[in-house]
Design an enzyme around this catalytic site. Structure first.
Site, PDB file in Angstrom:
ATOM      1  N   THR A  94      48.991  44.050  65.309  1.00 23.31           N
ATOM      2  CA  THR A  94      48.891  44.439  66.764  1.00 23.31           C
ATOM      3  C   THR A  94      49.258  46.013  66.683  1.00 23.31           C
ATOM      4  OG1 THR A  94      49.747  42.349  67.475  1.00 23.31           O
ATOM      5  CG2 THR A  94      49.959  44.098  68.809  1.00 23.31           C
ATOM      6  N   HIS A  95      48.531  46.522  67.614  1.00 12.50           N
ATOM      7  CA  HIS A  95      48.446  48.086  67.809  1.00 12.50           C
ATOM      8  C   HIS A  95      48.723  48.075  69.324  1.00 12.50           C
ATOM      9  CE1 HIS A  95      46.118  48.885  64.271  1.00 12.50           C
ATOM     10  NE2 HIS A  95      45.405  47.890  64.620  1.00 12.50           N
ATOM     11  N   ASP A  96      50.012  48.947  69.664  1.00 10.13           N
ATOM     12  CA  ASP A  96      50.296  49.514  71.033  1.00 10.13           C
ATOM     13  C   ASP A  96      49.636  50.514  71.195  1.00 10.13           C
ATOM     14  OD1 ASP A  96      51.575  47.002  71.608  1.00 10.13           O
ATOM     15  OD2 ASP A  96      53.362  47.699  71.555  1.00 10.13           O
ATOM     16  N   VAL A 111      46.120  45.831  71.524  1.00 14.97           N
ATOM     17  CA  VAL A 111      45.266  45.248  70.896  1.00 14.97           C
ATOM     18  C   VAL A 111      45.686  44.381  69.574  1.00 14.97           C
ATOM     19  CG1 VAL A 111      42.910  45.340  69.725  1.00 14.97           C
ATOM     20  CG2 VAL A 111      43.623  47.125  71.860  1.00 14.97           C
TER      21      VAL A 111
END
Length: 163
Positions: A94-96, A111
């Protein structure tokens, strides 16, 4: 898009959109591209990625920060993101996102990539992308264009890895 888009597309300010696409390359190989070789993506898909740089951390662990230069709807964009989850066993990252043009439209934008082998003897794997977002206001669009790009990336990377 190969899989159906699930999630809200109404007037809500918060939502999660996701879709699944079948890929034929190894789940580990696909996941590894996003964990260990993400900076190579511009060489594979220069029509989407201009440059990806690790600007903080080692790039492969939670807390790492990357800057992505990419094209969305024919326009160049830049975003900084922080890896907030990395689960090698589940092949999930997960990328913030926290800086860049996308943050002019959304308060929150995360994402998640999840690569899952099919059960049993069935050949292939499933790539699931999820976008969790919070719009700045009701005029902000639902981020469907991001799903379109993620779908194209998924198919093109699959084709590249299966060569």
């Amino acid at each position: 898009m190969a899989g159906a888009v699930t999630g809200g597309t109404g007037t809500c300010l918060k939502g999660t959109l996701s879709f699944k696409t079948e890929v034929h390359c190894s789940a580990d190989k696909y996941y590894s591209m996003y964990k260990h070789e993400v900076t190579e993506l511009p060489k594979i898909m220069p029509f989407v990625y201009g440059d990806i740089q690790v600007i903080e951390g080692d790039g492969v662990s939670v807390g790492s920060v990357k800057q992505w230069n990419y094209v969305l709807e024919g326009k160049p964009h830049c975003v900084k993101e922080k890896v907030t989850e990395m689960d090698d066993e589940k092949r999930r990252i997960t990328h913030d996102l926290f800086e860049g043009e996308v943050m002019n439209v959304y308060k929150k934008f995360a994402v998640t990539l999840h690569v899952k082998p099919k059960k049993g003897d069935i050949e292939g794997n499933v790539v699931k992308w999820s976008v969790e977002y919070e719009k700045l206001n009701e005029d902000s669009p639902t981020p469907l264009s991001y799903l379109d790009v993620l779908d194209k990336i998924t198919r093109d990377l699959n084709a590249h890895l299966c060569q």
